[in-house]
Design a protein around this motif. Structure first.
Motif, mmCIF file in Angstrom:
data_model
loop_
_atom_site.group_PDB
_atom_site.id
_atom_site.type_symbol
_atom_site.label_atom_id
_atom_site.label_comp_id
_atom_site.label_asym_id
_atom_site.label_seq_id
_atom_site.Cartn_x
_atom_site.Cartn_y
_atom_site.Cartn_z
ATOM 1 N N MET A 178 37.167 34.540 48.307
ATOM 2 C CA MET A 178 38.109 34.540 47.196
ATOM 3 C C MET A 178 37.423 34.314 45.857
ATOM 4 S SD MET A 178 41.121 35.315 48.113
ATOM 5 C CE MET A 178 41.862 34.902 46.546
ATOM 6 N N THR A 179 36.294 33.617 45.873
ATOM 7 C CA THR A 179 35.544 33.398 44.632
ATOM 8 C C THR A 179 35.022 34.725 44.088
ATOM 9 O OG1 THR A 179 34.877 31.169 45.304
ATOM 10 C CG2 THR A 179 33.559 32.238 43.600
ATOM 11 N N PHE A 180 34.486 35.571 44.978
ATOM 12 C CA PHE A 180 34.007 36.889 44.541
ATOM 13 C C PHE A 180 35.173 37.757 44.058
ATOM 14 C CE2 PHE A 180 30.433 35.643 47.272
ATOM 15 C CZ PHE A 180 29.365 35.957 46.436
ATOM 16 N N LEU A 181 36.291 37.690 44.783
ATOM 17 C CA LEU A 181 37.467 38.451 44.358
ATOM 18 C C LEU A 181 37.987 37.936 43.020
ATOM 19 C CD1 LEU A 181 39.656 40.565 44.912
ATOM 20 C CD2 LEU A 181 40.917 38.816 46.203
ATOM 21 N N GLU A 182 37.993 36.633 42.861
ATOM 22 C CA GLU A 182 38.461 36.031 41.619
ATOM 23 C C GLU A 182 37.570 36.430 40.450
ATOM 24 O OE1 GLU A 182 41.029 33.557 39.271
ATOM 25 O OE2 GLU A 182 41.175 34.717 41.115
ATOM 26 N N ALA A 183 36.265 36.522 40.677
ATOM 27 C CA ALA A 183 35.351 36.953 39.616
ATOM 28 C C ALA A 183 35.706 38.361 39.137
ATOM 29 C CB ALA A 183 33.914 36.905 40.115
ATOM 30 N N LEU A 184 36.019 39.242 40.089
ATOM 31 C CA LEU A 184 36.418 40.601 39.728
ATOM 32 C C LEU A 184 37.724 40.596 38.943
ATOM 33 C CD1 LEU A 184 36.098 43.689 39.956
ATOM 34 C CD2 LEU A 184 37.288 43.548 42.164
ATOM 35 N N SER A 233 44.414 29.608 32.499
ATOM 36 C CA SER A 233 45.446 29.176 33.441
ATOM 37 C C SER A 233 46.422 28.211 32.785
ATOM 38 C CB SER A 233 44.809 28.515 34.671
ATOM 39 O OG SER A 233 44.119 27.330 34.316
ATOM 40 N N HIS A 234 46.165 27.821 31.535
ATOM 41 C CA HIS A 234 47.124 27.089 30.703
ATOM 42 C C HIS A 234 47.820 28.110 29.806
ATOM 43 C CE1 HIS A 234 46.044 22.528 30.767
ATOM 44 N NE2 HIS A 234 46.033 23.055 31.978
ATOM 45 N N ALA A 270 47.188 31.603 39.573
ATOM 46 C CA ALA A 270 47.315 31.847 41.011
ATOM 47 C C ALA A 270 45.951 31.880 41.692
ATOM 48 C CB ALA A 270 48.057 33.158 41.254
ATOM 49 N N GLY A 271 44.978 32.529 41.066
ATOM 50 C CA GLY A 271 43.648 32.631 41.662
ATOM 51 C C GLY A 271 42.990 31.273 41.821
ATOM 52 N N ASN A 308 36.390 32.488 29.064
ATOM 53 C CA ASN A 308 37.305 31.427 29.489
ATOM 54 C C ASN A 308 37.826 31.645 30.901
ATOM 55 O OD1 ASN A 308 38.041 29.318 27.279
ATOM 56 N ND2 ASN A 308 37.791 31.242 26.178
ATOM 57 N N ASN A 309 37.909 32.892 31.334
ATOM 58 C CA ASN A 309 38.274 33.170 32.727
ATOM 59 C C ASN A 309 37.145 32.788 33.674
ATOM 60 O OD1 ASN A 309 40.738 34.161 31.924
ATOM 61 N ND2 ASN A 309 40.243 36.307 32.267
ATOM 62 N N ILE A 310 35.926 33.161 33.311
ATOM 63 C CA ILE A 310 34.774 32.932 34.179
ATOM 64 C C ILE A 310 34.490 31.443 34.363
ATOM 65 C CG2 ILE A 310 32.254 33.248 34.310
ATOM 66 C CD1 ILE A 310 32.626 36.027 33.226
ATOM 67 N N PHE A 311 34.929 30.627 33.424
ATOM 68 C CA PHE A 311 34.780 29.181 33.597
ATOM 69 C C PHE A 311 35.343 28.718 34.943
ATOM 70 C CE2 PHE A 311 34.696 28.174 28.777
ATOM 71 C CZ PHE A 311 33.305 28.253 28.780
ATOM 72 N N GLY A 312 36.298 29.455 35.479
ATOM 73 C CA GLY A 312 36.947 29.060 36.718
ATOM 74 C C GLY A 312 36.055 29.090 37.941
ATOM 75 N N ILE A 313 34.960 29.820 37.893
ATOM 76 C CA ILE A 313 34.072 29.900 39.059
ATOM 77 C C ILE A 313 32.689 29.321 38.777
ATOM 78 C CG2 ILE A 313 35.245 31.889 40.079
ATOM 79 C CD1 ILE A 313 32.994 33.646 38.932
ATOM 80 N N ILE A 314 32.505 28.713 37.610
ATOM 81 C CA ILE A 314 31.227 28.085 37.288
ATOM 82 C C ILE A 314 31.215 26.669 37.845
ATOM 83 C CG2 ILE A 314 29.746 27.256 35.421
ATOM 84 C CD1 ILE A 314 30.659 29.583 33.753
#
Length: 260
Positions: free
Chosen positions: A229-235, A117-118, A191-192, A102-108
């Motif tokens: 930021m996308t790479f940082l967010e993935a981490l 994020s909810h 935030a990310g 569910n976190n990774i959905f943010g960068i797909i």
């Protein structure tokens, strides 16, 4: 996309209100669909990986076994203890993979929305699953009075200090632990994703709407920051899933421990 963020030719930065997505149909929102989709993805992944198990695993089986081994040994076993961890492996592995997907959905692409994020979703995991579970196993292991004594009266402290420690322990273990468990992953994902939106949409505005050589040049800088930021967010997405499962296992381990 631009229509959401531009009004009267001016750039309106994204805010908290933009995370309240309208229903897709019959009151069903995108985060609800993503929650169901994540369960399907995880189930299909492990079923496919274990359908034809081999002694010498292929890449897909090896990857699935690595995920299982990480949840089993690096999280559950280390935090709960080698004597008690096995019954909790399915839960810890499920929490880790569920939050991770569910976190990774943010960068797909296309999806681009981290469900965690909810605040309601991580709060439900924490308050409805983790919180009652670790208190229940604690009561079963130590008895009602024994668990309260175990949880609220750290051994070795002077008796007068308990006047201060007991209220703090009650507040921490019965109120703050489930809240902070949920807020950690929520705050990081919120935030990310907000930062990614800001850099992406600012670059889009500068490139298409603002005009001028300088603004166009700055737009590419904004897009570059969005990519970084996308790479940082993935981490961060992986780390937050790990922390959520780690703390859940830690709470269970503390409840089961012989001494505080």
């Amino acid at each position: 996309m631009r229509a959401l963020w531009l009004a009267q030719g001016e750039f309106n930065p994204p805010g908290a209100g933009d995370f309240n997505l309208p229903p897709i149909f019959a009151g069903v929102t995108k985060p609800m669909v993503l929650i169901v989709l994540s369960v399907i993805i995880i189930a299909v992944f492990f079923l496919a990986a274990t359908s034809r198990m081999k002694v010498v695993p292929g890449k897909f089986q090896f990857f699935a076994e690595s995920v299982y081994d990480f949840g089993r040994n690096n999280i559950a076993r280390e935090q709960i203890g080698s004597k008690d961890f096995m019954p909790f492996v399915p839960l810890i592995l499920s929490l880790f993979t569920f939050v991770l997907v569910n976190n990774i959905f943010g960068i797909i692409p296309i999806i681009q929305f981290p469900t965690m994020s909810h605040i309601g979703f991580p709060l439900a995991l924490s308050v409805l699953i983790v919180y009652p579970l670790y208190h229940t196993v604690g009561f079963r292991r130590h008895g009602f009075v024994g668990y309260l004594k175990h949880a609220l009266f750290p051994p070795g402290a002077p008796k007068l200090v308990y006047l201060l420690l007991v209220p703090i322990e009650i507040f921490q273990k019965f109120i703050m632990n489930p809240i902070t468990l949920a807020v950690r992953v929520f705050a990081a994902m919120f935030a990310g994703h907000l930062i990614l939106l800001l850099f992406t949409l600012a670059g889009e505005y500068l490139l298409i709407e603002a005009g001028g050589a300088f603004n166009i040049g700055v737009s590419f800088v904004s897009f570059a920051f969005a990519i970084a930021m996308t790479f940082l967010e993935a981490l961060i997405q992986v780390i937050q899933a790990y922390i959520f499962a780690l703390l859940a296992a830690n709470y269970i381990g503390q409840a089961l421990a012989s001494d505080h």
